[in-house]
Write an enzyme that holds these catalytic residues in place. Structure first.
Site, PDB file in Angstrom:
ATOM      1  N   ILE A 120    -103.328  34.979 -12.239  1.00 21.56           N
ATOM      2  CA  ILE A 120    -102.577  35.455 -13.393  1.00 21.56           C
ATOM      3  C   ILE A 120    -102.434  34.315 -14.411  1.00 21.56           C
ATOM      4  O   ILE A 120    -102.502  34.536 -15.614  1.00 21.56           O
ATOM      5  CB  ILE A 120    -101.181  35.964 -12.964  1.00 21.56           C
ATOM      6  CG1 ILE A 120    -101.287  36.939 -11.785  1.00 21.56           C
ATOM      7  CG2 ILE A 120    -100.449  36.605 -14.133  1.00 21.56           C
ATOM      8  CD1 ILE A 120    -102.114  38.162 -12.028  1.00 21.56           C
ATOM      9  N   GLY A 121    -102.237  33.123 -13.890  1.00 23.24           N
ATOM     10  CA  GLY A 121    -102.100  31.986 -14.800  1.00 23.24           C
ATOM     11  C   GLY A 121    -100.729  31.863 -15.420  1.00 23.24           C
ATOM     12  O   GLY A 121    -100.579  31.433 -16.557  1.00 23.24           O
ATOM     13  N   LEU A 122     -99.703  32.250 -14.643  1.00 21.01           N
ATOM     14  CA  LEU A 122     -98.306  32.043 -15.062  1.00 21.01           C
ATOM     15  C   LEU A 122     -97.964  32.705 -16.397  1.00 21.01           C
ATOM     16  O   LEU A 122     -97.228  32.148 -17.201  1.00 21.01           O
ATOM     17  CB  LEU A 122     -97.982  30.545 -15.136  1.00 21.01           C
ATOM     18  CG  LEU A 122     -97.959  29.812 -13.793  1.00 21.01           C
ATOM     19  CD1 LEU A 122     -97.782  28.321 -14.014  1.00 21.01           C
ATOM     20  CD2 LEU A 122     -96.843  30.340 -12.906  1.00 21.01           C
TER      21      LEU A 122
ATOM     22  N   ASN B 259     -88.174  31.344 -10.136  1.00 27.04           N
ATOM     23  CA  ASN B 259     -89.304  30.470  -9.825  1.00 27.04           C
ATOM     24  C   ASN B 259     -89.715  29.771 -11.117  1.00 27.04           C
ATOM     25  O   ASN B 259     -89.926  30.417 -12.139  1.00 27.04           O
ATOM     26  CB  ASN B 259     -90.442  31.340  -9.274  1.00 27.04           C
ATOM     27  CG  ASN B 259     -91.660  30.530  -8.880  1.00 27.04           C
ATOM     28  OD1 ASN B 259     -92.355  29.995  -9.736  1.00 27.04           O
ATOM     29  ND2 ASN B 259     -91.923  30.465  -7.589  1.00 27.04           N
TER      30      ASN B 259
ATOM     31  N   CYS C 198     -98.944  26.118  -8.052  1.00 29.36           N
ATOM     32  CA  CYS C 198     -99.775  27.207  -8.546  1.00 29.36           C
ATOM     33  C   CYS C 198    -101.219  26.740  -8.652  1.00 29.36           C
ATOM     34  O   CYS C 198    -101.511  25.782  -9.359  1.00 29.36           O
ATOM     35  CB  CYS C 198     -99.303  27.698  -9.912  1.00 29.36           C
ATOM     36  SG  CYS C 198    -100.329  29.038 -10.533  1.00 29.36           S
TER      37      CYS C 198
ATOM     38  N   LYS D 131     -91.694  25.026  -3.308  1.00 24.40           N
ATOM     39  CA  LYS D 131     -92.753  25.818  -2.682  1.00 24.40           C
ATOM     40  C   LYS D 131     -93.980  24.950  -2.432  1.00 24.40           C
ATOM     41  O   LYS D 131     -94.541  24.372  -3.363  1.00 24.40           O
ATOM     42  CB  LYS D 131     -93.105  26.991  -3.603  1.00 24.40           C
ATOM     43  CG  LYS D 131     -93.939  28.076  -2.952  1.00 24.40           C
ATOM     44  CD  LYS D 131     -93.927  29.328  -3.834  1.00 24.40           C
ATOM     45  CE  LYS D 131     -94.700  30.477  -3.247  1.00 24.40           C
ATOM     46  NZ  LYS D 131     -94.558  31.699  -4.074  1.00 24.40           N
TER      47      LYS D 131
ATOM     48  N   ILE E  29     -95.867  29.481   2.333  1.00 25.41           N
ATOM     49  CA  ILE E  29     -96.755  28.691   1.498  1.00 25.41           C
ATOM     50  C   ILE E  29     -97.107  29.425   0.214  1.00 25.41           C
ATOM     51  O   ILE E  29     -96.918  30.643   0.133  1.00 25.41           O
ATOM     52  CB  ILE E  29     -98.085  28.382   2.251  1.00 25.41           C
ATOM     53  CG1 ILE E  29     -98.737  29.678   2.709  1.00 25.41           C
ATOM     54  CG2 ILE E  29     -97.877  27.423   3.364  1.00 25.41           C
ATOM     55  CD1 ILE E  29    -100.098  29.544   3.358  1.00 25.41           C
ATOM     56  N   ASN E  30     -97.681  28.728  -0.732  1.00 23.57           N
ATOM     57  CA  ASN E  30     -98.284  29.363  -1.892  1.00 23.57           C
ATOM     58  C   ASN E  30     -99.672  29.858  -1.489  1.00 23.57           C
ATOM     59  O   ASN E  30    -100.074  29.748  -0.331  1.00 23.57           O
ATOM     60  CB  ASN E  30     -98.363  28.364  -3.053  1.00 23.57           C
ATOM     61  CG  ASN E  30     -98.311  29.054  -4.408  1.00 23.57           C
ATOM     62  OD1 ASN E  30     -98.936  30.100  -4.590  1.00 23.57           O
ATOM     63  ND2 ASN E  30     -97.593  28.484  -5.341  1.00 23.57           N
TER      64      ASN E  30
ATOM     65  N   GLY F 230     -94.785  39.505  -0.151  1.00 23.97           N
ATOM     66  CA  GLY F 230     -95.445  39.527  -1.453  1.00 23.97           C
ATOM     67  C   GLY F 230     -96.461  40.636  -1.580  1.00 23.97           C
ATOM     68  O   GLY F 230     -96.132  41.787  -1.876  1.00 23.97           O
TER      69      GLY F 230
END
Lengths: 286, 366
Positions: free
Chosen positions: B119-121, B147, B178, B213, B239-240, B313
């Protein structure tokens, strides 16, 4: 109607074209609460391997019988699973989702343009328009005669014009080549299909006023124009398109299904799947 | 709809039944969540699922089932499909100082047992988030953990400072991991000193409970986890996503607009379990586990490996009702085992003696 999780029972499943299926589900909540252009997010059975739901346009919805139909092509494991669901089994649908096509109440002649499986995106609009007493022409493009959507599945009132890439049925060439012949007749156009097709239609729609010699007279009284993307603005636009994108949540949470709009990213699941052609940044669409 | 829910489970979905060896189970028969007897309901009500995931500052969650950042937007998107008030906490979409448009589409694709996303934040920036969602969150009893992500330590600090004291914000989850943006902070998660520095800087900027995270995209996560604990984090989230790649159908390019994506879903659960297991042995602050949770067994696995709570998630996309159901099922599991709290389930699988093979080092890595 707000979205909800619905248990839809498969009533009938048949292959209408090579690799293309038409399935009927008993889901009264969806049949009564959906509008043309909206979609459902279907949970696949094998969660261990397939973690995402699959979005499908609502092909038709009949409030009287509580039946909604989906029209899809088998492209992977999720759709293959769907073809194996047996009659009487229930599947989990989240819907109705997204924003529908917006027809101007003054529009009498509607031009529907569909490329291949894009028929599923505009099919329900034909029903709604015929019900409301509008004239409907469907321009349909496919690879060849064997991929042409059967006219028997369309309402009798609809004019159905076919183009095939190989010329085996109807016009020899792309469906977009048929559009100029109808642009003076049509009050509004609605399209679903491959992105290059939609891009070409958007270019045609942008030049339409000039070609028809329709002058844009003066400023609108009140000076206010409806904001881009609003329902009112969409209702007034000539071309609305139903877009496609790989999707995650389908409710606007994950931001996975975006397309690039003129004012930034647009979520296909929330701002779409139907957009006014002017909302999309077509140079960014390939 | 509700009445048919039992029969409405999707075709072919077999939800693993929880097998417990306890003798107490037999006495209770097979308790049914939908229609427990009066005695069972009283016993269920007595079970305490609350958990404090930041004991030094206090962040008590009503239950240990959280929603993971990025999969639940700002908590409002799922509408009536999910009753947010019954969740343990909501971690909202990654928030940055300034608005971000995110990455080029396509951004998601399914992979075997998981999905890739990049998504790229994309987010409207911290000020817009506070203005738009703060008042909504304030009216909720479910804690909302924001977050946050950034390109530099100054960015993280500024975002944290602006969130400090905002009503409706219960805590901060520091996304230093990320994998999908060039400078999305991943550099902070792969270097021990950088992780320590950013954690310490944010710690000084806010008194909000602070979760950090971890990224799995490192050779050994333990020194980083220890550094984060030393720098004053209240809890660790692990975890991420794992960095991954998908190829377009014509095999001429990468599928995702951003080339790389983060892998999530059941496919990464063993990796997440391993990292939680490792981190639990080197830190004493609570661990919130995340990675491929799709059923109660997954929750119990993570608890056994030392997590005090779990985030869900990717599974939400297929099964939004899972969130609430996991809480109910955990309560039932406690009843079956004759427990009044789920806390005895935490850490049961960890090595019982110092110097166990698993704690020695990277012996299993190539």
């Amino acid at each position: 109607m707000t979205m909800r999780l619905v248990a839809a029972e498969l009533v009938e499943s048949r292959q209408i074209l090579p690799g293309q299926w038409l399935q009927s589900f008993h889901a009264p909540e969806l049949a009564t609460g959906s509008r043309a252009g909206q979609f459902v997010h279907v949970r696949t059975g094998d969660y261990s391997g397939l973690v995402l739901r699959r979005p499908f346009s609502i092909n038709t919805a009949d409030p009287a019988t509580g039946i909604v139909t989906l029209h899809f092509r088998t492209v992977g494991r999720g759709t293959e699973w769907l073809t194996r669901v047996r009659e009487g089994e229930q599947i989990d649908m989240l819907g109705p989702l997204g924003r529908p096509f917006e027809v101007d109440p003054r529009s009498h002649n509607l031009l529907l343009v569909a490329g291949g499986l894009g028929m599923a995106g505009v099919r329900m609009l034909a029903d709604e328009a015929v019900r409301d007493g509008r004239q409907v022409t469907i321009l349909f493009g496919a690879l060849s005669a064997s991929h042409v959507y059967p006219s028997s599945l369309l309402p009798d009132e609809v004019e159905y014009v076919v183009a095939t890439d190989d010329g085996s049925l109807g016009h020899h060439g792309y469906v977009t080549e048929l559009v100029p012949g109808y642009e003076a007749w049509a009050d509004q156009a609605f399209a679903c299909g491959p992105h290059p097709m939609l891009k070409r239609l958007a270019a045609l729609a942008a030049g339409r006023r000039g070609r028809l010699g329709v002058a844009k007279l003066g400023r609108k009284r009140g000076g206010q124009t409806d904001p881009l993307g609003s329902t009112a603005a969409r209702r007034k636009t000539f071309l609305q398109v139903s877009m496609e994108q790989t999707m995650g949540c389908a409710v606007g949470a994950c931001l996975g299904c975006t397309v690039i709009g003129v004012n930034g990213m647009l979520r296909v699941c929330r701002e779409g799947p139907v957009f006014a052609a002017e909302e999309i940044s077509w140079e960014a669409i390939s | 709809m509700k009445a048919r829910a039992g029969a409405a489970r999707p075709v072919g979905v077999t939800r693993p039944r929880v097998e417990t060896g306890s003798a107490a189970v037999a006495d209770l028969g097979a308790p049914n969540v939908a229609r427990p007897t009066m005695a069972q309901r009283e016993a269920l009500d007595r079970i305490d699922l609350s958990i404090d995931i930041a004991p030094q500052r206090g962040l008590v969650l009503p239950n240990p089932i959280l929603v993971a950042s990025g999969t639940f937007g700002y908590g409002v998107e799922y509408g009536e499909v999910v009753d947010v008030q019954r969740l343990g906490a909501i971690c909202c979409k990654g928030t940055t100082l300034r608005p971000r448009a995110g990455n080029q589409p396509p951004r998601v694709t399914e992979t075997p047992g998981g999905m890739l996303n990049s998504i790229g934040l994309q987010n409207p920036g911290v000020d817009a988030v506070i203005e738009k969602y703060g008042p909504i969150w304030q009216g909720w009893k479910v804690p909302v953990i924001v977050n946050i992500a950034g390109d530099s330590i100054e960015d993280y600090v500024e975002v944290a400072r602006r969130l400090d004291g905002v009503p409706g914000v219960a805590g901060i989850e520091l996304n230093i991991s990320c994998p999908n943006v060039g400078k999305g902070g991943l550099q902070f998660a792969i270097d021990r000193d950088a992780a320590r520095a950013v954690t310490a800087a944010v710690r000084r900027a806010t008194e909000l409970p602070l979760l950090v995270k971890l990224s799995p995209n490192v050779s050994d996560v333990r020194p980083i986890a220890k550094a984060i604990e030393d720098a004053g984090a209240d809890a660790i989230t692990a975890i991420n996503t794992l960095s991954g790649l998908a190829v377009s159908s014509d095999r001429m390019r990468a599928f995702l607009g951003n080339t790389y994506g983060g892998l999530s879903g059941p496919a990464i659960k063993p990796v997440a379990l391993r990292i939680v297991y490792e981190v639990a042995q080197v830190v004493s602050i609570p661990i919130v586990a995340i990675g491929g949770v799709t059923c109660l067994d997954d929750v119990l696995d993570f608890l056994a490996c030392g997590a005090v709570a779990v985030q869900v998630g990717t599974a939400i996309f297929a099964d939004p009702e899972l969130l609430v159901r996991l809480g109910d099922e955990l309560r039932l599991e406690c009843l079956r085992r004759g427990l009044t709290s789920f806390k005895p389930l935490i850490g049961t699988a960890l090595p019982k003696w110092a110097g166990a093979a698993s704690a020695k080092g990277a012996e299993y890595r190539p």
